[in-house]
Write a protein that holds these residues in place. Structure first.
Motif, PDB file in Angstrom:
ATOM      1  N   GLU A 299      -3.219  43.904 -50.174  1.00  0.00           N
ATOM      2  CA  GLU A 299      -2.361  44.870 -50.854  1.00  0.00           C
ATOM      3  C   GLU A 299      -3.147  45.747 -51.822  1.00  0.00           C
ATOM      4  N   ASP A 300      -4.330  45.320 -52.241  1.00  0.00           N
ATOM      5  CA  ASP A 300      -5.145  46.124 -53.144  1.00  0.00           C
ATOM      6  C   ASP A 300      -5.451  47.495 -52.560  1.00  0.00           C
ATOM      7  N   TYR A 301      -5.465  47.577 -51.240  1.00  0.00           N
ATOM      8  CA  TYR A 301      -5.861  48.815 -50.577  1.00  0.00           C
ATOM      9  C   TYR A 301      -4.658  49.647 -50.126  1.00  0.00           C
ATOM     10  N   TYR A 302      -3.464  49.186 -50.452  1.00  0.00           N
ATOM     11  CA  TYR A 302      -2.260  49.923 -50.093  1.00  0.00           C
ATOM     12  C   TYR A 302      -1.585  50.543 -51.314  1.00  0.00           C
ATOM     13  N   GLN A 303      -2.162  50.321 -52.501  1.00  0.00           N
ATOM     14  CA  GLN A 303      -1.627  50.881 -53.737  1.00  0.00           C
ATOM     15  C   GLN A 303      -2.654  51.833 -54.343  1.00  0.00           C
ATOM     16  N   PRO A 304      -2.240  52.765 -55.173  1.00  0.00           N
ATOM     17  CA  PRO A 304      -3.217  53.595 -55.896  1.00  0.00           C
ATOM     18  C   PRO A 304      -4.200  52.723 -56.664  1.00  0.00           C
ATOM     19  N   PHE A 305      -5.443  53.143 -56.739  1.00  0.00           N
ATOM     20  CA  PHE A 305      -6.550  52.270 -57.129  1.00  0.00           C
ATOM     21  C   PHE A 305      -6.469  51.751 -58.564  1.00  0.00           C
ATOM     22  N   LEU A 306      -5.746  52.398 -59.458  1.00  0.00           N
ATOM     23  CA  LEU A 306      -5.722  51.946 -60.849  1.00  0.00           C
ATOM     24  C   LEU A 306      -5.034  50.591 -60.987  1.00  0.00           C
ATOM     25  N   MET A 307      -3.875  50.450 -60.387  1.00  0.00           N
ATOM     26  CA  MET A 307      -3.140  49.194 -60.500  1.00  0.00           C
ATOM     27  C   MET A 307      -3.875  48.042 -59.817  1.00  0.00           C
ATOM     28  N   PRO A 308      -4.383  48.185 -58.587  1.00  0.00           N
ATOM     29  CA  PRO A 308      -5.159  47.082 -58.000  1.00  0.00           C
ATOM     30  C   PRO A 308      -6.385  46.688 -58.812  1.00  0.00           C
ATOM     31  N   SER A 309      -7.017  47.652 -59.461  1.00  0.00           N
ATOM     32  CA  SER A 309      -8.168  47.314 -60.302  1.00  0.00           C
ATOM     33  C   SER A 309      -7.741  46.455 -61.488  1.00  0.00           C
ATOM     34  N   PHE A 310      -6.610  46.816 -62.085  1.00  0.00           N
ATOM     35  CA  PHE A 310      -6.088  46.013 -63.200  1.00  0.00           C
ATOM     36  C   PHE A 310      -5.700  44.612 -62.730  1.00  0.00           C
ATOM     37  N   ILE A 311      -5.031  44.526 -61.581  1.00  0.00           N
ATOM     38  CA  ILE A 311      -4.616  43.225 -61.049  1.00  0.00           C
ATOM     39  C   ILE A 311      -5.826  42.367 -60.710  1.00  0.00           C
ATOM     40  N   ARG A 312      -6.881  42.999 -60.216  1.00  0.00           N
ATOM     41  CA  ARG A 312      -8.077  42.223 -59.882  1.00  0.00           C
ATOM     42  C   ARG A 312      -8.718  41.626 -61.132  1.00  0.00           C
ATOM     43  N   PRO A 493     -11.477  54.374 -55.847  1.00  0.00           N
ATOM     44  CA  PRO A 493     -10.660  55.122 -54.874  1.00  0.00           C
ATOM     45  C   PRO A 493     -11.255  55.064 -53.477  1.00  0.00           C
ATOM     46  N   ALA A 494     -10.400  55.252 -52.485  1.00  0.00           N
ATOM     47  CA  ALA A 494     -10.848  55.160 -51.095  1.00  0.00           C
ATOM     48  C   ALA A 494     -11.915  56.199 -50.786  1.00  0.00           C
ATOM     49  N   TRP A 495     -11.816  57.380 -51.380  1.00  0.00           N
ATOM     50  CA  TRP A 495     -12.801  58.418 -51.090  1.00  0.00           C
ATOM     51  C   TRP A 495     -14.165  58.111 -51.707  1.00  0.00           C
ATOM     52  N   ALA A 496     -14.207  57.153 -52.643  1.00  0.00           N
ATOM     53  CA  ALA A 496     -15.484  56.775 -53.260  1.00  0.00           C
ATOM     54  C   ALA A 496     -16.108  55.548 -52.601  1.00  0.00           C
ATOM     55  N   ASN A 497     -15.338  54.856 -51.778  1.00  0.00           N
ATOM     56  CA  ASN A 497     -15.838  53.654 -51.108  1.00  0.00           C
ATOM     57  C   ASN A 497     -16.448  54.068 -49.767  1.00  0.00           C
ATOM     58  N   LYS A 498     -17.718  54.439 -49.783  1.00  0.00           N
ATOM     59  CA  LYS A 498     -18.352  55.048 -48.618  1.00  0.00           C
ATOM     60  C   LYS A 498     -19.184  54.078 -47.789  1.00  0.00           C
ATOM     61  N   ARG A 499     -19.605  52.959 -48.371  1.00  0.00           N
ATOM     62  CA  ARG A 499     -20.572  52.111 -47.682  1.00  0.00           C
ATOM     63  C   ARG A 499     -20.020  50.707 -47.471  1.00  0.00           C
ATOM     64  N   ARG A 500     -20.488  50.079 -46.407  1.00  0.00           N
ATOM     65  CA  ARG A 500     -20.164  48.677 -46.150  1.00  0.00           C
ATOM     66  C   ARG A 500     -21.070  47.796 -46.999  1.00  0.00           C
ATOM     67  N   PRO A 501     -20.671  46.533 -47.239  1.00  0.00           N
ATOM     68  CA  PRO A 501     -21.491  45.646 -48.077  1.00  0.00           C
ATOM     69  C   PRO A 501     -22.905  45.499 -47.517  1.00  0.00           C
ATOM     70  N   SER A 502     -23.896  45.712 -48.381  1.00  0.00           N
ATOM     71  CA  SER A 502     -25.290  45.663 -47.922  1.00  0.00           C
ATOM     72  C   SER A 502     -25.735  44.250 -47.580  1.00  0.00           C
ATOM     73  N   TYR A 503     -25.081  43.204 -48.178  1.00  0.00           N
ATOM     74  CA  TYR A 503     -25.513  41.843 -47.900  1.00  0.00           C
ATOM     75  C   TYR A 503     -25.209  41.409 -46.465  1.00  0.00           C
ATOM     76  N   LEU A 504     -24.368  42.174 -45.753  1.00  0.00           N
ATOM     77  CA  LEU A 504     -24.081  41.875 -44.349  1.00  0.00           C
ATOM     78  C   LEU A 504     -25.060  42.563 -43.405  1.00  0.00           C
ATOM     79  N   PHE A 505     -25.887  43.450 -43.940  1.00  0.00           N
ATOM     80  CA  PHE A 505     -26.874  44.197 -43.146  1.00  0.00           C
ATOM     81  C   PHE A 505     -26.228  44.789 -41.886  1.00  0.00           C
ATOM     82  N   PRO A 506     -25.166  45.566 -42.040  1.00  0.00           N
ATOM     83  CA  PRO A 506     -24.467  46.100 -40.859  1.00  0.00           C
ATOM     84  C   PRO A 506     -25.320  47.135 -40.127  1.00  0.00           C
ATOM     85  N   LYS A 507     -25.039  47.294 -38.838  1.00  0.00           N
ATOM     86  CA  LYS A 507     -25.742  48.302 -38.047  1.00  0.00           C
ATOM     87  C   LYS A 507     -25.382  49.708 -38.505  1.00  0.00           C
ATOM     88  N   SER A 508     -24.159  49.859 -38.974  1.00  0.00           N
ATOM     89  CA  SER A 508     -23.704  51.167 -39.484  1.00  0.00           C
ATOM     90  C   SER A 508     -23.347  51.002 -40.957  1.00  0.00           C
TER      91      SER A 508
END
Length: 528
Positions: A299-312, A493-508
């Motif tokens: 649900e963190d990704y279905y609400q505007p980012f301010l409230m999920p950040s506070f809940i986290r 925000p979703a537009w700022a989350n551009k990269r996948r976690p580096s610890y997984l060493f993804p192909k993309s």
């Protein structure tokens, strides 16, 4: 083409390159040969299933050929079997008589999913998996038809990971349904599922899913190797698989993420993780997992980012409260009274007047009582379970205070601690908090605040030493990666989350190359 071939990328087990249908008879002296003689094959099946009440072998006629249909009545839809197979119209014309099993399938069962069985092992394996196996006299192989499943549980809302906004679907016990729920959300030809058969007695289907253009090959190969090395008698739930593939570490913290939400698994797959789906279990596993995964909710990704950040942030605070608060009470009330404000100290000591037990015994009694009531509420029927837990807590807590066995402030601390432990979105992680809380209380009772600090240091050292399929358990934090901090303690925000976690060493590594912050249109001269 069979449904299982369509859903899965078929793989042979490494043990001697044997197929699962061959391994079901690894301890039995049964011939692998499939005879052309219908009578010989029928006798072999009747000998094998002679004490099985739901096994049936019905004689039919296909053209001029004698045939029989063998099946387990409890594993398929009897009405569909009768309509599609047993009521096949007879043809007596020699010119229309099919000559081989392929022509039989084309003539009588052209629209049904099928597989061929050229060994007796495959015939038995298909029967056990709910196929209707047609054996024709004089043919070198049998025809296995997928008739249709028996009744199964419908797709419902998640019972353990509820949310307010977002999809309401949950996984079921049927592996094909679970895979369809994932494919419905990820319409990608590079989403691949491979199947394994685990359990010497159960031969349970275990599927691993991954996106081949994202998932790192080293992680994928590690998952395959661990699954292939499993030697266990029975697999009845994904928890059996989890315990067999997890890194060998004596730890209360879960090293494998489990969920009954398809959207959560899809997000893990798109990050580069591997999903493990076990037939018969509504909980799907995702590996590798890190510490911060258990503080995130879909649900963190279905609400505007301010409230999920506070809940986290609330979740992280609740974790520390549930872990440390009872031990702080024991340490302060026993060793460090000078650290408390005078009025608070007087109030606490006044409430404890007449209590016959020291603080550590007092809090152990209440914590154990609450754990007993929580377990009773879970195991009782739903109609009375919630009533038992709530009424029991109120009545026992009030009675204990009035009887002078515990103080009022202790009841508040225990209740607040219990509420904080429920904040965790993943149940398996809250179990670790509950277990460590008792150990921390003992440290506080012996060493005071020094014991609390010592335990927290030991716990952090332990967390740093953990690995999940080779990935550090505190990845993104230790080792610290600045580029991975956009979805750890805060949800940017979703537009700022551009990269996948580096610890997984993804192909993309990059999710979307062109992702810009939206802004209002420029207005010049009162016009756009």
């Amino acid at each position: 083409m069979g449904l299982s071939d369509f859903l899965f990328k078929r793989r042979k087990n490494k043990k001697g390159d044997s197929t699962p249908e061959e391994e079901i008879f690894q301890n039995e002296n049964i011939s692998k040969e499939y005879f052309k003689s219908l009578d010989k094959n029928k006798r072999s099946l009747h000998e094998l299933f002679k004490q099985t009440f739901d096994f049936s072998c019905d004689d039919i006629r296909l053209g001029e050929s004698e045939a029989c249909v063998c099946y387990l009545g409890t594993m398929l839809n009897i009405h569909s079997l009768t309509d599609k197979v047993l009521n096949v119209p007879r043809e007596t014309s020699v010119s229309k008589n099919p000559k081989n099993i392929e022509e039989i399938r084309d003539r009588y069962f052209p629209t049904m999913a099928f597989e061929y069985a050229d060994t007796f092992h495959k015939v038995v394996w298909h029967i056990l998996n709910g196929f209707a196996v047609i054996m024709v006299d004089g043919q070198e192989k049998a025809l296995s038809l997928e008739i249709g499943d028996t009744e199964k549980r419908a797709i419902t809302e998640p019972s353990t990971q509820t949310i307010i906004r977002g999809p309401k679907e949950a996984f079921t016990e049927d592996i094909n349904t679970n895979i369809s729920l994932i494919r419905k959300r990820i319409k990608n030809p590079y989403l691949i599922f491979e199947d394994f058969y685990i359990g010497g007695d159960t031969k349970t289907t275990v599927a691993i899913g991954y996106v081949s253009t994202i998932t790192n090959e080293d992680i994928l190969n590690e998952v395959r190797e661990r699954i292939e090395k499993i030697e266990i008698g029975a697999v009845l739930d994904s928890g059996n698989i989890e315990e067999m593939i997890v890194d060998k570490s004596f730890t209360p913290f879960p090293l494998v993420f489990n969920t009954e939400r398809p959207d959560s698994i899809c997000s893990h797959l798109l990050e580069g993780k591997v999903a493990l789906i076990v037939d018969g279990s509504p909980f799907v596993l995702a590996v590798p997992s890190v510490f911060t995964d258990f503080f995130q909710s879909s649900e963190d990704y279905y609400q505007p980012f301010l409230m999920p950040s506070f809940i986290r942030i609330i979740r992280y605070m609740s974790f520390m409260i549930a872990l440390v608060l009872p031990s702080l009470y024991v340490a302060l009330s026993t060793f460090h009274q000078e650290l408390m404000p005078t009025q608070l100290l007087i109030s606490i000591q006044a409430q404890r007047e007449g209590v016959p037990f020291p603080a550590v015994i007092e809090i152990f009694m209440m914590e154990l009582t609450f754990e007993i009531m929580r377990e009773a509420g879970v195991r009782m029927p739903r109609a009375v379970g919630q009533t038992v837990s709530i009424v029991g807590a109120l009545v026992i807590g009030q009675a204990a205070v009035e009887a002078g066995l515990v103080s009022s402030v202790l009841v508040i601390i225990v209740a607040f601690t219990a509420i904080a432990s429920f904040v965790s979105p993943i149940y398996s992680f809250s179990i670790a908090t509950r277990l460590l809380r008792f150990v921390l209380i003992l440290f506080a009772a012996v060493f005071g605040l020094y014991g609390v600090l010592l335990f927290l240091i030991i716990m952090v050292i332990h967390l740093v030493s953990l690995r999940s399929f080779g990935v550090p358990y505190l990845a993104s934090v230790a080792p610290f990666k600045l580029t991975d901090q956009d979805d750890v303690f805060l949800r940017l925000p979703a537009w700022a989350n551009k990269r996948r976690p580096s610890y997984l060493f993804p192909k993309s590594p990059v999710k979307e190359k062109k992702k810009q912050k939206p802004s209002p249109p420029h207005v010049q001269g009162g016009k756009k």
